[in-house]
Write an enzyme that holds these catalytic residues in place. Structure first.
Site, PDB file in Angstrom:
ATOM      1  CG  HIS A 267     114.662  74.953 -23.255  1.00  0.00           C
ATOM      2  ND1 HIS A 267     114.182  74.472 -24.257  1.00  0.00           N
ATOM      3  CD2 HIS A 267     113.555  74.306 -22.512  1.00  0.00           C
ATOM      4  CE1 HIS A 267     112.576  73.689 -24.369  1.00  0.00           C
ATOM      5  NE2 HIS A 267     112.871  72.920 -22.971  1.00  0.00           N
ATOM      6  CG  HIS A 308     117.112  71.177 -31.810  1.00  0.00           C
ATOM      7  ND1 HIS A 308     117.176  69.768 -31.663  1.00  0.00           N
ATOM      8  CD2 HIS A 308     116.217  71.876 -31.388  1.00  0.00           C
ATOM      9  CE1 HIS A 308     115.667  69.886 -31.107  1.00  0.00           C
ATOM     10  NE2 HIS A 308     115.050  71.260 -30.607  1.00  0.00           N
ATOM     11  CG  ASP A 364     113.418  79.706 -29.581  1.00  0.00           C
ATOM     12  OD1 ASP A 364     111.660  79.912 -30.003  1.00  0.00           O
ATOM     13  OD2 ASP A 364     114.126  78.205 -29.316  1.00  0.00           O
TER      14      ASP A 364
HETATM   15  N1  CMC Z   1     125.848  78.916 -32.534  1.00  0.00           N
HETATM   16  C1  CMC Z   1     127.186  78.835 -32.124  1.00  0.00           C
HETATM   17  N2  CMC Z   1     127.999  78.186 -32.437  1.00  0.00           N
HETATM   18  C2  CMC Z   1     126.893  76.600 -31.988  1.00  0.00           C
HETATM   19  C3  CMC Z   1     125.581  77.430 -31.537  1.00  0.00           C
HETATM   20  C4  CMC Z   1     125.054  78.649 -31.847  1.00  0.00           C
HETATM   21  N3  CMC Z   1     123.758  78.283 -31.463  1.00  0.00           N
HETATM   22  N4  CMC Z   1     125.106  75.547 -31.808  1.00  0.00           N
HETATM   23  C5  CMC Z   1     126.108  75.209 -31.300  1.00  0.00           C
HETATM   24  N5  CMC Z   1     126.877  75.966 -31.633  1.00  0.00           N
HETATM   25  C6  CMC Z   1     128.089  74.787 -31.637  1.00  0.00           C
HETATM   26  C7  CMC Z   1     129.224  74.204 -30.802  1.00  0.00           C
HETATM   27  O1  CMC Z   1     130.121  75.490 -29.935  1.00  0.00           O
HETATM   28  C8  CMC Z   1     129.493  73.432 -30.843  1.00  0.00           C
HETATM   29  O2  CMC Z   1     130.833  73.878 -31.671  1.00  0.00           O
HETATM   30  P1  CMC Z   1     132.231  72.536 -31.100  1.00  0.00           P
HETATM   31  O3  CMC Z   1     132.210  71.240 -31.361  1.00  0.00           O
HETATM   32  O4  CMC Z   1     133.442  73.272 -32.000  1.00  0.00           O
HETATM   33  O5  CMC Z   1     132.239  72.335 -29.325  1.00  0.00           O
HETATM   34  C9  CMC Z   1     128.771  72.526 -31.489  1.00  0.00           C
HETATM   35  O6  CMC Z   1     128.085  73.333 -32.269  1.00  0.00           O
HETATM   36  C10 CMC Z   1     128.065  71.143 -30.815  1.00  0.00           C
HETATM   37  O7  CMC Z   1     127.481  72.372 -29.807  1.00  0.00           O
HETATM   38  P2  CMC Z   1     126.145  71.681 -28.430  1.00  0.00           P
HETATM   39  O8  CMC Z   1     126.459  72.707 -27.571  1.00  0.00           O
HETATM   40  O9  CMC Z   1     127.282  70.748 -27.914  1.00  0.00           O
HETATM   41  O10 CMC Z   1     125.461  71.476 -29.351  1.00  0.00           O
HETATM   42  P3  CMC Z   1     124.066  70.316 -27.888  1.00  0.00           P
HETATM   43  O11 CMC Z   1     123.328  70.029 -28.341  1.00  0.00           O
HETATM   44  O12 CMC Z   1     124.247  70.434 -27.046  1.00  0.00           O
HETATM   45  O13 CMC Z   1     123.350  72.105 -28.111  1.00  0.00           O
HETATM   46  C11 CMC Z   1     121.564  73.764 -28.290  1.00  0.00           C
HETATM   47  C12 CMC Z   1     122.212  72.715 -28.562  1.00  0.00           C
HETATM   48  C13 CMC Z   1     120.173  74.372 -28.642  1.00  0.00           C
HETATM   49  C14 CMC Z   1     121.761  74.036 -26.382  1.00  0.00           C
HETATM   50  C15 CMC Z   1     122.865  74.903 -28.805  1.00  0.00           C
HETATM   51  O14 CMC Z   1     122.667  74.543 -30.491  1.00  0.00           O
HETATM   52  C16 CMC Z   1     122.785  76.225 -28.611  1.00  0.00           C
HETATM   53  O15 CMC Z   1     122.685  76.774 -27.563  1.00  0.00           O
HETATM   54  N6  CMC Z   1     122.001  77.665 -29.426  1.00  0.00           N
HETATM   55  C17 CMC Z   1     121.490  78.572 -29.212  1.00  0.00           C
HETATM   56  C18 CMC Z   1     120.441  78.495 -28.159  1.00  0.00           C
HETATM   57  C19 CMC Z   1     118.789  78.108 -29.277  1.00  0.00           C
HETATM   58  O16 CMC Z   1     118.703  78.811 -30.396  1.00  0.00           O
HETATM   59  N7  CMC Z   1     117.972  77.386 -28.351  1.00  0.00           N
HETATM   60  C20 CMC Z   1     117.277  77.079 -29.030  1.00  0.00           C
HETATM   61  C21 CMC Z   1     116.919  75.670 -28.839  1.00  0.00           C
HETATM   62  S1  CMC Z   1     115.559  74.780 -29.761  1.00  0.00           S
HETATM   63  C22 CMC Z   1     114.206  75.494 -29.430  1.00  0.00           C
HETATM   64  C23 CMC Z   1     113.875  74.936 -27.768  1.00  0.00           C
HETATM   65  O17 CMC Z   1     114.242  73.658 -27.237  1.00  0.00           O
HETATM   66  O18 CMC Z   1     113.369  75.828 -26.645  1.00  0.00           O
END
Ligand code: CMC
Length: 430
Positions: A267, A308, A364
Protein backbone atom coordinates in the site's frame (compact mmCIF):
# COMPACT_ATOMS: atom_id res chain seq x y z
CA UNK A 1 -37.24 -4.57 -17.09
CA UNK A 2 -37.39 -5.50 -13.41
CA UNK A 3 -34.46 -4.55 -11.20
CA UNK A 4 -34.27 -8.00 -9.66
CA UNK A 5 -32.16 -11.12 -9.79
CA UNK A 6 -33.79 -14.53 -9.86
CA UNK A 7 -31.73 -17.19 -8.16
CA UNK A 8 -32.59 -20.88 -8.32
CA UNK A 9 -31.16 -23.10 -5.61
CA UNK A 10 -30.53 -26.40 -7.35
CA UNK A 11 -30.26 -28.15 -3.98
CA UNK A 12 -33.96 -27.52 -3.33
CA UNK A 13 -35.35 -26.39 -6.68
CA UNK A 14 -36.65 -23.20 -5.03
CA UNK A 15 -36.37 -19.81 -6.73
CA UNK A 16 -35.85 -16.44 -5.06
CA UNK A 17 -36.19 -12.95 -6.44
CA UNK A 18 -33.61 -10.55 -5.03
CA UNK A 19 -33.80 -6.76 -5.51
CA UNK A 20 -30.92 -5.10 -7.38
CA UNK A 21 -30.08 -1.57 -6.27
CA UNK A 22 -27.15 0.48 -7.59
CA UNK A 23 -25.82 -2.58 -9.39
CA UNK A 24 -25.64 -4.67 -6.22
CA UNK A 25 -27.63 -7.28 -4.38
CA UNK A 26 -27.61 -7.27 -0.60
CA UNK A 27 -25.59 -10.15 0.80
CA UNK A 28 -28.16 -10.41 3.62
CA UNK A 29 -30.87 -11.19 1.02
CA UNK A 30 -29.07 -14.48 0.40
CA UNK A 31 -29.57 -15.60 3.99
CA UNK A 32 -33.15 -16.70 3.23
CA UNK A 33 -31.77 -19.33 0.83
CA UNK A 34 -31.69 -22.49 2.94
CA UNK A 35 -31.88 -26.23 2.43
CA UNK A 36 -33.94 -26.65 5.61
CA UNK A 37 -34.84 -24.95 8.91
CA UNK A 38 -31.47 -25.87 10.50
CA UNK A 39 -29.45 -24.44 7.62
CA UNK A 40 -27.84 -21.09 8.54
CA UNK A 41 -28.54 -19.71 5.05
CA UNK A 42 -26.38 -18.80 2.10
CA UNK A 43 -23.42 -16.42 2.52
CA UNK A 44 -20.91 -15.00 0.04
CA UNK A 45 -17.20 -15.83 0.25
CA UNK A 46 -15.06 -12.84 -0.73
CA UNK A 47 -11.58 -12.76 0.81
CA UNK A 48 -9.95 -9.32 0.40
CA UNK A 49 -13.35 -7.86 -0.63
CA UNK A 50 -12.61 -8.36 -4.32
CA UNK A 51 -16.28 -7.86 -5.28
CA UNK A 52 -18.01 -6.54 -2.17
CA UNK A 53 -19.18 -2.97 -1.63
CA UNK A 54 -18.82 -2.15 2.05
CA UNK A 55 -20.61 1.20 1.98
CA UNK A 56 -22.42 3.79 -0.05
CA UNK A 57 -20.11 6.78 -0.45
CA UNK A 58 -20.32 10.23 -1.99
CA UNK A 59 -16.67 11.21 -1.62
CA UNK A 60 -14.38 9.72 -4.28
CA UNK A 61 -15.14 8.03 -7.59
CA UNK A 62 -12.73 5.81 -9.52
CA UNK A 63 -13.23 4.25 -12.94
CA UNK A 64 -10.37 1.79 -12.96
CA UNK A 65 -10.72 0.80 -16.62
CA UNK A 66 -10.77 4.35 -17.93
CA UNK A 67 -8.25 5.72 -15.40
CA UNK A 68 -10.65 8.32 -13.94
CA UNK A 69 -10.41 9.72 -10.41
CA UNK A 70 -12.87 12.32 -9.09
CA UNK A 71 -13.08 13.95 -5.66
CA UNK A 72 -16.71 14.96 -5.04
CA UNK A 73 -17.16 14.93 -8.82
CA UNK A 74 -14.14 17.09 -9.68
CA UNK A 75 -11.46 15.46 -11.89
CA UNK A 76 -8.12 15.07 -10.16
CA UNK A 77 -6.35 16.72 -13.13
CA UNK A 78 -8.35 19.95 -12.67
CA UNK A 79 -7.77 20.02 -8.93
CA UNK A 80 -4.04 19.43 -9.48
CA UNK A 81 -3.96 22.36 -11.88
CA UNK A 82 -6.17 24.91 -10.14
CA UNK A 83 -6.58 23.99 -6.48
CA UNK A 84 -4.31 23.64 -3.48
CA UNK A 85 -4.22 20.99 -0.79
CA UNK A 86 -6.22 22.84 1.86
CA UNK A 87 -8.96 23.80 -0.59
CA UNK A 88 -9.13 20.20 -1.83
CA UNK A 89 -9.23 18.97 1.77
CA UNK A 90 -12.22 21.25 2.40
CA UNK A 91 -13.91 19.89 -0.72
CA UNK A 92 -13.35 16.29 0.36
CA UNK A 93 -14.62 16.91 3.85
CA UNK A 94 -17.61 19.17 3.14
CA UNK A 95 -18.56 18.04 -0.36
CA UNK A 96 -18.34 21.47 -2.06
CA UNK A 97 -15.56 23.86 -3.01
CA UNK A 98 -15.33 26.65 -0.41
CA UNK A 99 -16.27 30.27 -1.04
CA UNK A 100 -13.54 32.85 -0.41
CA UNK A 101 -14.76 33.45 3.14
CA UNK A 102 -15.09 29.74 3.92
CA UNK A 103 -11.59 29.09 2.61
CA UNK A 104 -10.09 31.88 4.69
CA UNK A 105 -11.64 30.66 7.92
CA UNK A 106 -10.76 27.05 7.08
CA UNK A 107 -7.09 27.99 6.55
CA UNK A 108 -7.14 30.01 9.79
CA UNK A 109 -8.64 27.13 11.78
CA UNK A 110 -6.12 24.60 10.47
CA UNK A 111 -3.29 27.04 11.22
CA UNK A 112 -4.50 27.45 14.82
CA UNK A 113 -4.07 23.73 15.46
CA UNK A 114 -0.55 23.13 14.12
CA UNK A 115 1.23 23.36 17.50
CA UNK A 116 1.91 20.21 19.52
CA UNK A 117 1.59 19.95 23.29
CA UNK A 118 5.05 19.86 24.94
CA UNK A 119 4.16 16.43 26.36
CA UNK A 120 3.83 15.08 22.84
CA UNK A 121 7.41 16.15 22.11
CA UNK A 122 8.48 14.36 25.27
CA UNK A 123 7.01 11.05 24.30
CA UNK A 124 8.41 11.42 20.79
CA UNK A 125 11.83 11.90 22.40
CA UNK A 126 11.56 8.35 23.76
CA UNK A 127 11.89 6.72 20.34
CA UNK A 128 15.22 5.21 19.27
CA UNK A 129 17.31 7.64 17.19
CA UNK A 130 16.89 5.37 14.14
CA UNK A 131 13.18 4.63 14.60
CA UNK A 132 11.21 4.52 11.33
CA UNK A 133 9.30 7.84 11.07
CA UNK A 134 6.12 6.03 10.02
CA UNK A 135 6.26 4.00 13.26
CA UNK A 136 6.74 7.25 15.18
CA UNK A 137 3.86 8.93 13.34
CA UNK A 138 1.31 6.19 13.87
CA UNK A 139 2.22 5.65 17.54
CA UNK A 140 2.26 9.36 18.31
CA UNK A 141 -1.08 10.04 16.65
CA UNK A 142 -2.52 7.04 18.55
CA UNK A 143 -1.12 8.54 21.75
CA UNK A 144 -2.94 11.84 21.04
CA UNK A 145 -6.13 10.08 22.16
CA UNK A 146 -4.68 10.23 25.69
CA UNK A 147 -4.19 14.00 25.34
CA UNK A 148 -7.51 14.87 23.68
CA UNK A 149 -9.86 13.01 25.96
CA UNK A 150 -12.91 14.72 24.44
CA UNK A 151 -12.26 12.78 21.23
CA UNK A 152 -14.37 9.89 22.52
CA UNK A 153 -17.42 12.10 21.99
CA UNK A 154 -17.69 11.02 18.38
CA UNK A 155 -21.41 11.74 17.94
CA UNK A 156 -21.09 15.39 18.96
CA UNK A 157 -20.62 17.34 15.73
CA UNK A 158 -18.54 20.17 17.22
CA UNK A 159 -16.21 17.85 19.11
CA UNK A 160 -15.83 15.61 16.09
CA UNK A 161 -14.93 18.56 13.85
CA UNK A 162 -12.38 19.76 16.44
CA UNK A 163 -10.56 16.41 16.23
CA UNK A 164 -10.67 16.47 12.43
CA UNK A 165 -9.08 19.93 12.38
CA UNK A 166 -6.51 18.88 14.94
CA UNK A 167 -5.56 15.82 12.95
CA UNK A 168 -5.23 17.60 9.59
CA UNK A 169 -3.13 20.32 11.26
CA UNK A 170 -1.01 18.26 13.65
CA UNK A 171 -0.10 15.27 11.48
CA UNK A 172 2.43 17.36 9.45
CA UNK A 173 3.92 18.68 12.72
CA UNK A 174 4.33 15.16 14.10
CA UNK A 175 5.74 13.98 10.76
CA UNK A 176 8.29 16.82 10.75
CA UNK A 177 9.25 16.13 14.37
CA UNK A 178 9.70 12.44 13.55
CA UNK A 179 12.16 13.47 10.84
CA UNK A 180 14.03 15.96 13.06
CA UNK A 181 14.24 13.30 15.76
CA UNK A 182 15.82 10.84 13.34
CA UNK A 183 18.56 13.33 12.37
CA UNK A 184 19.12 14.52 15.94
CA UNK A 185 18.16 18.13 15.28
CA UNK A 186 15.90 20.36 17.41
CA UNK A 187 12.23 20.52 16.50
CA UNK A 188 11.11 23.60 14.53
CA UNK A 189 7.93 25.32 15.63
CA UNK A 190 5.27 25.85 12.98
CA UNK A 191 5.40 29.15 11.08
CA UNK A 192 1.81 30.17 10.54
CA UNK A 193 2.66 32.84 7.95
CA UNK A 194 3.50 30.08 5.52
CA UNK A 195 1.17 27.87 3.46
CA UNK A 196 0.26 24.38 4.68
CA UNK A 197 3.06 22.78 2.65
CA UNK A 198 5.44 25.73 3.07
CA UNK A 199 5.13 25.41 6.82
CA UNK A 200 5.70 21.67 6.64
CA UNK A 201 8.94 22.26 4.70
CA UNK A 202 9.88 24.85 7.32
CA UNK A 203 9.36 22.40 10.19
CA UNK A 204 11.50 19.85 8.33
CA UNK A 205 14.33 21.85 6.90
CA UNK A 206 14.74 25.19 8.75
CA UNK A 207 18.23 25.51 10.17
CA UNK A 208 19.71 28.73 11.59
CA UNK A 209 17.98 31.25 9.32
CA UNK A 210 15.48 33.56 11.06
CA UNK A 211 12.75 32.96 8.53
CA UNK A 212 12.52 29.85 6.34
CA UNK A 213 11.61 30.57 2.72
CA UNK A 214 10.37 27.49 0.86
CA UNK A 215 11.35 27.25 -2.81
CA UNK A 216 8.07 28.16 -4.58
CA UNK A 217 8.38 25.38 -7.17
CA UNK A 218 9.09 22.70 -4.57
CA UNK A 219 6.34 24.04 -2.31
CA UNK A 220 3.82 23.87 -5.16
CA UNK A 221 5.06 20.43 -6.26
CA UNK A 222 4.57 19.03 -2.76
CA UNK A 223 1.16 20.67 -2.53
CA UNK A 224 0.05 19.00 -5.78
CA UNK A 225 1.42 15.66 -4.55
CA UNK A 226 -0.71 16.17 -1.43
CA UNK A 227 -3.80 16.82 -3.60
CA UNK A 228 -3.15 13.61 -5.53
CA UNK A 229 -2.90 11.56 -2.31
CA UNK A 230 -5.85 13.10 -0.45
CA UNK A 231 -8.35 10.26 -0.86
CA UNK A 232 -8.78 7.06 -2.80
CA UNK A 233 -12.12 5.54 -1.74
CA UNK A 234 -12.17 2.10 -0.06
CA UNK A 235 -8.47 1.15 -0.09
CA UNK A 236 -6.84 -0.94 2.63
CA UNK A 237 -6.11 1.92 5.07
CA UNK A 238 -9.49 3.64 4.58
CA UNK A 239 -11.23 0.33 5.14
CA UNK A 240 -9.19 -0.01 8.34
CA UNK A 241 -10.21 3.52 9.40
CA UNK A 242 -13.86 2.66 8.82
CA UNK A 243 -13.54 -0.73 10.52
CA UNK A 244 -11.90 0.60 13.68
CA UNK A 245 -14.25 3.60 13.62
CA UNK A 246 -17.25 1.26 13.43
CA UNK A 247 -16.51 0.08 16.98
CA UNK A 248 -16.90 3.77 17.96
CA UNK A 249 -13.22 4.15 18.89
CA UNK A 250 -11.89 7.73 18.92
CA UNK A 251 -10.43 9.05 15.63
CA UNK A 252 -6.80 9.13 16.90
CA UNK A 253 -6.89 5.40 17.66
CA UNK A 254 -8.59 4.68 14.33
CA UNK A 255 -6.01 6.85 12.53
CA UNK A 256 -3.20 4.86 14.13
CA UNK A 257 -4.69 1.67 12.66
CA UNK A 258 -5.25 3.25 9.25
CA UNK A 259 -1.67 4.54 9.17
CA UNK A 260 -0.42 1.06 10.12
CA UNK A 261 -2.32 -0.36 7.14
CA UNK A 262 -0.83 2.32 4.90
CA UNK A 263 2.69 1.48 6.11
CA UNK A 264 2.77 -1.93 4.36
CA UNK A 265 4.78 -2.24 1.12
CA UNK A 266 1.73 -3.27 -0.91
CA UNK A 267 0.00 0.00 0.00
CA UNK A 268 1.57 3.35 0.96
CA UNK A 269 4.91 1.76 1.81
CA UNK A 270 5.32 1.00 -1.90
CA UNK A 271 6.90 4.41 -2.60
CA UNK A 272 9.73 3.53 -0.21
CA UNK A 273 9.98 0.04 -1.71
CA UNK A 274 10.22 1.49 -5.25
CA UNK A 275 13.22 3.60 -4.28
CA UNK A 276 14.95 0.64 -2.66
CA UNK A 277 14.21 -1.44 -5.78
CA UNK A 278 15.61 1.22 -8.14
CA UNK A 279 18.71 1.58 -5.98
CA UNK A 280 19.20 -2.19 -5.94
CA UNK A 281 18.85 -2.40 -9.75
CA UNK A 282 21.53 0.29 -9.85
CA UNK A 283 22.06 0.68 -13.59
CA UNK A 284 20.22 0.49 -16.89
CA UNK A 285 21.89 -2.74 -18.00
CA UNK A 286 20.50 -4.60 -14.97
CA UNK A 287 16.89 -3.76 -15.91
CA UNK A 288 16.25 -6.76 -18.22
CA UNK A 289 17.52 -9.19 -15.54
CA UNK A 290 15.31 -7.57 -12.95
CA UNK A 291 12.24 -7.80 -15.19
CA UNK A 292 13.03 -11.48 -15.82
CA UNK A 293 13.26 -12.06 -12.04
CA UNK A 294 9.86 -10.42 -11.50
CA UNK A 295 8.29 -12.49 -14.26
CA UNK A 296 9.65 -15.73 -12.85
CA UNK A 297 8.10 -14.78 -9.49
CA UNK A 298 11.49 -15.46 -7.85
CA UNK A 299 11.21 -15.06 -4.07
CA UNK A 300 7.90 -13.26 -4.55
CA UNK A 301 9.62 -10.35 -6.29
CA UNK A 302 7.29 -7.75 -7.77
CA UNK A 303 7.78 -4.63 -9.79
CA UNK A 304 7.02 -2.23 -6.96
CA UNK A 305 4.96 0.79 -7.98
CA UNK A 306 3.16 -1.26 -10.63
CA UNK A 307 -0.32 -2.76 -10.54
CA UNK A 308 -3.47 -1.82 -8.69
CA UNK A 309 -6.58 -3.58 -7.45
CA UNK A 310 -8.88 -1.07 -9.14
CA UNK A 311 -6.90 0.59 -11.95
CA UNK A 312 -6.54 -1.63 -14.96
CA UNK A 313 -5.08 1.24 -16.96
CA UNK A 314 -2.54 4.00 -16.23
CA UNK A 315 -3.16 5.42 -12.74
CA UNK A 316 -4.27 9.04 -13.39
CA UNK A 317 -2.28 10.15 -10.34
CA UNK A 318 0.91 8.67 -11.81
CA UNK A 319 0.36 10.72 -15.02
CA UNK A 320 0.21 13.93 -12.97
CA UNK A 321 3.19 12.89 -10.88
CA UNK A 322 5.31 12.43 -14.00
CA UNK A 323 4.57 16.06 -14.91
CA UNK A 324 5.54 17.23 -11.41
CA UNK A 325 8.79 15.27 -11.68
CA UNK A 326 9.83 17.39 -14.68
CA UNK A 327 9.04 20.57 -12.74
CA UNK A 328 11.01 19.45 -9.67
CA UNK A 329 14.03 18.10 -11.54
CA UNK A 330 14.44 21.48 -13.26
CA UNK A 331 15.13 22.91 -9.80
CA UNK A 332 16.94 20.04 -8.11
CA UNK A 333 18.66 18.43 -11.07
CA UNK A 334 17.52 15.07 -12.41
CA UNK A 335 17.34 12.15 -10.02
CA UNK A 336 19.88 9.67 -11.45
CA UNK A 337 17.44 6.80 -10.77
CA UNK A 338 14.88 8.33 -13.16
CA UNK A 339 16.43 6.66 -16.22
CA UNK A 340 16.10 3.25 -14.57
CA UNK A 341 12.44 3.94 -13.74
CA UNK A 342 11.69 5.10 -17.30
CA UNK A 343 13.39 2.01 -18.74
CA UNK A 344 11.43 -0.29 -16.39
CA UNK A 345 8.22 1.41 -17.50
CA UNK A 346 9.16 1.21 -21.18
CA UNK A 347 9.89 -2.52 -21.02
CA UNK A 348 6.95 -3.35 -18.78
CA UNK A 349 4.40 -1.53 -20.94
CA UNK A 350 5.28 -3.68 -23.93
CA UNK A 351 5.99 -6.97 -22.16
CA UNK A 352 3.27 -9.62 -22.44
CA UNK A 353 3.46 -10.50 -18.72
CA UNK A 354 2.52 -6.95 -17.64
CA UNK A 355 0.21 -6.20 -20.58
CA UNK A 356 -1.87 -9.36 -20.03
CA UNK A 357 -2.26 -8.60 -16.32
CA UNK A 358 -2.96 -4.91 -17.01
CA UNK A 359 -0.11 -3.76 -14.78
CA UNK A 360 0.65 -0.06 -15.15
CA UNK A 361 2.62 2.42 -13.01
CA UNK A 362 0.66 3.50 -9.95
CA UNK A 363 0.90 6.58 -7.74
CA UNK A 364 3.98 5.23 -5.95
CA UNK A 365 6.18 4.59 -8.99
CA UNK A 366 7.47 8.13 -9.56
CA UNK A 367 6.61 9.92 -6.30
CA UNK A 368 9.66 8.57 -4.43
CA UNK A 369 12.02 9.94 -7.11
CA UNK A 370 10.56 13.40 -6.53
CA UNK A 371 10.70 13.12 -2.75
CA UNK A 372 14.31 11.99 -2.92
CA UNK A 373 15.26 14.87 -5.22
CA UNK A 374 13.60 17.27 -2.77
CA UNK A 375 15.86 15.97 0.00
CA UNK A 376 13.54 13.61 1.88
CA UNK A 377 15.11 10.42 3.20
CA UNK A 378 13.51 7.23 1.84
CA UNK A 379 11.94 6.34 5.19
CA UNK A 380 9.88 9.53 5.11
CA UNK A 381 8.04 8.53 1.92
CA UNK A 382 5.13 6.64 3.52
CA UNK A 383 4.78 9.52 5.99
CA UNK A 384 4.43 11.88 3.02
CA UNK A 385 1.56 9.68 1.85
CA UNK A 386 -0.12 9.67 5.29
CA UNK A 387 -0.14 13.49 5.74
CA UNK A 388 -2.53 14.29 2.87
CA UNK A 389 -4.50 11.05 3.31
CA UNK A 390 -5.55 12.29 6.76
CA UNK A 391 -8.44 14.25 5.28
CA UNK A 392 -9.60 11.27 3.24
CA UNK A 393 -9.62 9.05 6.33
CA UNK A 394 -11.50 11.72 8.29
CA UNK A 395 -14.16 12.25 5.61
CA UNK A 396 -14.67 8.51 5.21
CA UNK A 397 -14.79 7.99 8.98
CA UNK A 398 -17.43 10.69 9.41
CA UNK A 399 -19.47 9.39 6.48
CA UNK A 400 -19.41 5.94 8.09
CA UNK A 401 -20.48 7.29 11.51
CA UNK A 402 -23.45 9.15 10.04
CA UNK A 403 -24.59 6.33 7.74
CA UNK A 404 -27.66 4.61 9.21
CA UNK A 405 -26.83 1.44 7.22
CA UNK A 406 -23.52 0.98 9.07
CA UNK A 407 -22.95 -1.13 12.16
CA UNK A 408 -19.86 -2.54 13.83
CA UNK A 409 -17.81 -4.26 11.10
CA UNK A 410 -17.92 -7.96 11.67
CA UNK A 411 -17.45 -10.35 8.73
CA UNK A 412 -18.45 -14.00 8.76
CA UNK A 413 -16.15 -16.97 8.23
CA UNK A 414 -16.34 -20.44 6.77
CA UNK A 415 -15.25 -22.68 9.60
CA UNK A 416 -13.10 -25.62 8.47
CA UNK A 417 -11.55 -26.62 11.83
CA UNK A 418 -12.21 -29.57 14.14
CA UNK A 419 -15.67 -30.42 15.31
CA UNK A 420 -16.37 -30.15 19.05
CA UNK A 421 -14.21 -32.62 21.01
CA UNK A 422 -13.29 -33.35 24.64
CA UNK A 423 -10.20 -31.95 26.35
CA UNK A 424 -7.34 -34.48 26.47
CA UNK A 425 -5.21 -34.66 29.65
CA UNK A 426 -1.55 -33.79 29.04
CA UNK A 427 -0.22 -37.29 29.80
CA UNK A 428 -2.65 -38.87 27.33
CA UNK A 429 -1.77 -36.78 24.29
CA UNK A 430 -0.03 -38.44 21.35
N1 CMC B 1 4.73 -6.98 -10.26
C1 CMC B 1 4.62 -8.19 -10.84
N2 CMC B 1 3.46 -8.89 -10.92
C2 CMC B 1 2.39 -8.33 -10.36
C3 CMC B 1 2.42 -7.06 -9.75
C4 CMC B 1 3.65 -6.39 -9.72
N3 CMC B 1 3.75 -5.19 -9.14
N4 CMC B 1 1.19 -6.76 -9.29
C5 CMC B 1 0.41 -7.79 -9.62
N5 CMC B 1 1.11 -8.74 -10.27
C6 CMC B 1 0.62 -9.99 -10.84
C7 CMC B 1 0.34 -11.01 -9.76
O1 CMC B 1 1.46 -11.83 -9.52
C8 CMC B 1 -0.81 -11.78 -10.34
O2 CMC B 1 -0.30 -12.65 -11.33
P1 CMC B 1 -0.96 -14.12 -11.54
O3 CMC B 1 -2.35 -13.83 -12.04
O4 CMC B 1 -0.08 -14.82 -12.51
O5 CMC B 1 -0.97 -14.77 -10.18
C9 CMC B 1 -1.63 -10.70 -11.08
O6 CMC B 1 -0.65 -9.70 -11.42
C10 CMC B 1 -2.73 -10.09 -10.25
O7 CMC B 1 -2.16 -9.60 -9.04
P2 CMC B 1 -2.86 -9.63 -7.64
O8 CMC B 1 -1.81 -9.69 -6.58
O9 CMC B 1 -3.94 -10.68 -7.61
O10 CMC B 1 -3.57 -8.21 -7.66
P3 CMC B 1 -4.14 -7.42 -6.41
O11 CMC B 1 -5.24 -6.60 -6.91
O12 CMC B 1 -4.42 -8.35 -5.29
O13 CMC B 1 -2.88 -6.53 -5.96
C11 CMC B 1 -1.37 -4.76 -5.67
C12 CMC B 1 -2.77 -5.17 -6.18
C13 CMC B 1 -1.26 -3.25 -5.73
C14 CMC B 1 -1.22 -5.19 -4.21
C15 CMC B 1 -0.28 -5.42 -6.56
O14 CMC B 1 -0.42 -5.00 -7.90
C16 CMC B 1 1.13 -5.15 -6.06
O15 CMC B 1 1.62 -5.88 -5.19
N6 CMC B 1 1.82 -4.09 -6.59
C17 CMC B 1 3.13 -3.72 -6.08
C18 CMC B 1 2.99 -2.89 -4.82
C19 CMC B 1 2.50 -1.50 -5.10
O16 CMC B 1 2.99 -0.82 -5.98
N7 CMC B 1 1.51 -1.05 -4.31
C20 CMC B 1 0.97 0.31 -4.40
C21 CMC B 1 -0.44 0.30 -4.85
S1 CMC B 1 -1.03 1.92 -5.39
C22 CMC B 1 -0.97 2.94 -3.98
C23 CMC B 1 -1.84 2.51 -2.89
O17 CMC B 1 -3.04 2.38 -3.05
O18 CMC B 1 -1.31 2.35 -1.78
Amino acid sequence: MADTLTVTDNRTGKSYELPIQDGTIKAMDLRQIKTGPDDFGLMTYDPAFMNTANCRSRITYIDGDKGILLYRGYPIEQLAEHSDYLETAYLILYGELPTDGQLQSWRREITLHTMLHENVKKFMDGFQYDAHPMGILLSTVGALSTVNRDAKNIFDKTTRMRQILRLIAKVPSIAAYAYRHSIGRPYNNPDNDLSFTGNFLNMLFKMTELKYKPHPVLERALDVLFILHADHEQNCSTTTMRTIGSSQADPYSAFAGAAAALYGPLHGGANEAVLRMLTEIGSLNHVPDFIAKVKSGEAGSRLMGFGHRVYKSYDPRAKQIKKIADMVFEVTGKNPLLDIALELERIALQDDYFVKRKLYPNVDFYSGLIYQAMGFPTEMFPVLFAIPRTVGWMAQWEEMLLDPDQKIARPRQIYLGSEARDYVARDQRK
